[in-house]
Design a protein around this motif. Structure first.
Motif, PDB file in Angstrom:
ATOM      1  N   LEU A  79       0.831  -1.202   0.000  1.00 15.76           N
ATOM      2  CA  LEU A  79       0.000   0.000   0.000  1.00 15.76           C
ATOM      3  C   LEU A  79       0.869   1.257   0.000  1.00 15.76           C
ATOM      4  O   LEU A  79       0.534   2.262  -0.644  1.00 15.76           O
ATOM      5  CB  LEU A  79      -0.930   0.005   1.208  1.00 15.76           C
ATOM      6  N   ALA A  80       1.991   1.192   0.715  1.00 17.02           N
ATOM      7  CA  ALA A  80       2.916   2.328   0.740  1.00 17.02           C
ATOM      8  C   ALA A  80       3.469   2.597  -0.650  1.00 17.02           C
ATOM      9  O   ALA A  80       3.585   3.758  -1.077  1.00 17.02           O
ATOM     10  CB  ALA A  80       4.043   2.060   1.730  1.00 17.02           C
ATOM     11  N   VAL A  81       3.799   1.532  -1.375  1.00 10.88           N
ATOM     12  CA  VAL A  81       4.294   1.690  -2.741  1.00 10.88           C
ATOM     13  C   VAL A  81       3.218   2.318  -3.626  1.00 10.88           C
ATOM     14  O   VAL A  81       3.494   3.220  -4.425  1.00 10.88           O
ATOM     15  CB  VAL A  81       4.749   0.334  -3.322  1.00 10.88           C
ATOM     16  N   THR A  82       1.976   1.863  -3.481  1.00  9.84           N
ATOM     17  CA  THR A  82       0.870   2.431  -4.263  1.00  9.84           C
ATOM     18  C   THR A  82       0.723   3.918  -3.991  1.00  9.84           C
ATOM     19  O   THR A  82       0.542   4.728  -4.921  1.00  9.84           O
ATOM     20  CB  THR A  82      -0.451   1.709  -3.933  1.00  9.84           C
ATOM     21  N   LEU A  83       0.809   4.306  -2.723  1.00 11.93           N
ATOM     22  CA  LEU A  83       0.659   5.713  -2.349  1.00 11.93           C
ATOM     23  C   LEU A  83       1.782   6.564  -2.937  1.00 11.93           C
ATOM     24  O   LEU A  83       1.527   7.594  -3.571  1.00 11.93           O
ATOM     25  CB  LEU A  83       0.649   5.842  -0.821  1.00 11.93           C
ATOM     26  N   VAL A  84       3.017   6.139  -2.721  1.00 12.73           N
ATOM     27  CA  VAL A  84       4.165   6.932  -3.181  1.00 12.73           C
ATOM     28  C   VAL A  84       4.247   6.934  -4.705  1.00 12.73           C
ATOM     29  O   VAL A  84       4.588   7.952  -5.314  1.00 12.73           O
ATOM     30  CB  VAL A  84       5.467   6.423  -2.541  1.00 12.73           C
ATOM     31  N   ALA A  85       3.901   5.802  -5.322  1.00 12.87           N
ATOM     32  CA  ALA A  85       3.870   5.752  -6.785  1.00 12.87           C
ATOM     33  C   ALA A  85       2.818   6.715  -7.331  1.00 12.87           C
ATOM     34  O   ALA A  85       3.016   7.360  -8.367  1.00 12.87           O
ATOM     35  CB  ALA A  85       3.585   4.328  -7.262  1.00 12.87           C
ATOM     36  N   GLY A  86       1.694   6.822  -6.633  1.00 10.00           N
ATOM     37  CA  GLY A  86       0.660   7.770  -7.045  1.00 10.00           C
ATOM     38  C   GLY A  86       1.172   9.194  -7.008  1.00 10.00           C
ATOM     39  O   GLY A  86       0.919   9.986  -7.929  1.00 10.00           O
ATOM     40  N   TYR A  87       1.921   9.508  -5.963  1.00 13.71           N
ATOM     41  CA  TYR A  87       2.503  10.855  -5.860  1.00 13.71           C
ATOM     42  C   TYR A  87       3.523  11.100  -6.963  1.00 13.71           C
ATOM     43  O   TYR A  87       3.499  12.143  -7.633  1.00 13.71           O
ATOM     44  CB  TYR A  87       3.158  11.037  -4.494  1.00 13.71           C
ATOM     45  N   GLN A  88       4.418  10.138  -7.164  1.00 11.67           N
ATOM     46  CA  GLN A  88       5.443  10.319  -8.192  1.00 11.67           C
ATOM     47  C   GLN A  88       4.802  10.466  -9.571  1.00 11.67           C
ATOM     48  O   GLN A  88       5.235  11.284 -10.383  1.00 11.67           O
ATOM     49  CB  GLN A  88       6.418   9.141  -8.176  1.00 11.67           C
ATOM     50  N   GLY A  89       3.766   9.679  -9.820  1.00 12.86           N
ATOM     51  CA  GLY A  89       3.097   9.748 -11.115  1.00 12.86           C
ATOM     52  C   GLY A  89       2.427  11.082 -11.348  1.00 12.86           C
ATOM     53  O   GLY A  89       2.578  11.697 -12.412  1.00 12.86           O
ATOM     54  N   MET A  90       1.682  11.569 -10.359  1.00 13.57           N
ATOM     55  CA  MET A  90       0.975  12.833 -10.562  1.00 13.57           C
ATOM     56  C   MET A  90       1.951  13.999 -10.609  1.00 13.57           C
ATOM     57  O   MET A  90       1.730  14.987 -11.327  1.00 13.57           O
ATOM     58  CB  MET A  90      -0.091  13.044  -9.479  1.00 13.57           C
ATOM     59  N   SER A  91       3.060  13.884  -9.875  1.00 14.77           N
ATOM     60  CA  SER A  91       4.074  14.927  -9.911  1.00 14.77           C
ATOM     61  C   SER A  91       4.750  14.984 -11.277  1.00 14.77           C
ATOM     62  O   SER A  91       4.947  16.063 -11.848  1.00 14.77           O
ATOM     63  CB  SER A  91       5.114  14.661  -8.814  1.00 14.77           C
ATOM     64  N   LEU A  92       5.066  13.813 -11.817  1.00 18.28           N
ATOM     65  CA  LEU A  92       5.697  13.745 -13.130  1.00 18.28           C
ATOM     66  C   LEU A  92       4.776  14.300 -14.219  1.00 18.28           C
ATOM     67  O   LEU A  92       5.198  15.098 -15.066  1.00 18.28           O
ATOM     68  CB  LEU A  92       6.068  12.295 -13.451  1.00 18.28           C
ATOM     69  N   LEU A  93       3.518  13.881 -14.207  1.00 17.72           N
ATOM     70  CA  LEU A  93       2.576  14.335 -15.227  1.00 17.72           C
ATOM     71  C   LEU A  93       2.302  15.832 -15.116  1.00 17.72           C
ATOM     72  O   LEU A  93       2.220  16.540 -16.130  1.00 17.72           O
ATOM     73  CB  LEU A  93       1.268  13.556 -15.123  1.00 17.72           C
ATOM     74  N   ALA A  94       2.163  16.320 -13.892  1.00 14.00           N
ATOM     75  CA  ALA A  94       1.926  17.748 -13.706  1.00 14.00           C
ATOM     76  C   ALA A  94       3.105  18.552 -14.235  1.00 14.00           C
ATOM     77  O   ALA A  94       2.926  19.606 -14.860  1.00 14.00           O
ATOM     78  CB  ALA A  94       1.691  18.050 -12.224  1.00 14.00           C
ATOM     79  N   ASN A  95       4.309  18.048 -14.006  1.00 13.23           N
ATOM     80  CA  ASN A  95       5.514  18.716 -14.489  1.00 13.23           C
ATOM     81  C   ASN A  95       5.611  18.656 -16.011  1.00 13.23           C
ATOM     82  O   ASN A  95       5.882  19.652 -16.683  1.00 13.23           O
ATOM     83  CB  ASN A  95       6.743  18.086 -13.845  1.00 13.23           C
ATOM     84  N   ALA A  96       5.369  17.474 -16.575  1.00 14.01           N
ATOM     85  CA  ALA A  96       5.498  17.297 -18.021  1.00 14.01           C
ATOM     86  C   ALA A  96       4.456  18.104 -18.789  1.00 14.01           C
ATOM     87  O   ALA A  96       4.742  18.670 -19.848  1.00 14.01           O
ATOM     88  CB  ALA A  96       5.381  15.821 -18.380  1.00 14.01           C
ATOM     89  N   LEU A  97       3.237  18.170 -18.251  1.00 13.25           N
ATOM     90  CA  LEU A  97       2.142  18.845 -18.944  1.00 13.25           C
ATOM     91  C   LEU A  97       1.914  20.271 -18.455  1.00 13.25           C
ATOM     92  O   LEU A  97       1.065  20.978 -19.011  1.00 13.25           O
ATOM     93  CB  LEU A  97       0.854  18.037 -18.785  1.00 13.25           C
TER      94      LEU A  97
END
Length: 204
Positions: free
Chosen positions: A155-173
């Motif tokens: 669950l911790a991996v899911t949470l942190v992966a969610g943060y990394q993903g949204m951070s990456l997409l927000a930055n890229a877009l």
């Protein structure tokens, strides 16, 4: 004694300023584009002082990682003051979303640095960057474990992966709304998690 203490105090202050500047500039500009003169300018110290405290750029990267780790400890230490583990996790997500404008411009501080140093051949700095992320995973896993949820580390991996993903997409877009929306999804996900045999009652 007073005279001997003052130089040490000034030296400690300069090193602290250089470390904070390294974390800021490396996050904003990346490792390859950052020079020691950039660090000196932001820290407001003579460039020669950078060489005195940090002989190489790798040492500055290591100092930046130490700064990120200290910021993480400060953040999670404050969250630990909350009595409920679920509230701590939700407050973490809210803190991430609150920094969305920074994420849009530069990405996640530790995540972007980890990606950069991973390109290097020695594998030392990328391991140290990974250790900072591991600290966050361990803290999150501890919260899920305290909630009695199965597979807390997953669950911790899911949470942190969610943060990394949204951070990456927000930055890229260049779209801060991505973090707002995905942060809301993470909060809903956290609210919906239930320990086996211990469903949450209405209003909990």
């Amino acid at each position: 004694m007073t005279d001997s203490v003052k130089p040490r105090g000034r030296a400690s202050d300069k090193r602290r300023r250089l470390t904070a500047a390294a974390a800021q500039v490396l996050h904003q500009q990346g490792v390859e584009r950052t020079t020691l003169a950039d660090i000196a300018r932001v820290a407001d110290v003579p460039v020669g002082n950078v060489y005195y405290y940090f002989k190489t750029k790798d040492e500055l990267v290591r100092a930046a990682l130490s700064e990120h780790s200290a910021h993480l400890d400060e953040l999670t230490g404050g969250l630990d003051e909350l009595p409920d583990p679920r509230d701590r996790l939700k407050a973490l997500v809210e803190a991430w979303v609150g920094r969305r404008e920074t994420a849009v411009r530069y990405g996640c501080p530790t995540g972007t640095l980890a990606v950069e140093v991973d390109k290097r051949a020695d594998g030392i700095l990328d391991a140290e960057a990974g250790a900072v992320i591991r600290r966050l995973l361990d803290w999150a896993g501890h919260q899920f474990r305290a909630l009695g949820l199965p597979d807390p580390d997953g669950l911790a991996v899911t949470l942190v992966a969610g943060y990394q993903g949204m951070s990456l997409l927000a930055n890229a877009l260049r779209e801060p709304e991505i973090m707002t929306r995905e942060g809301a999804r993470l909060l809903g996900w956290l609210d919906a998690l239930e320990a086996p045999g211990n469903p949450r009652g209405p209003g909990e």
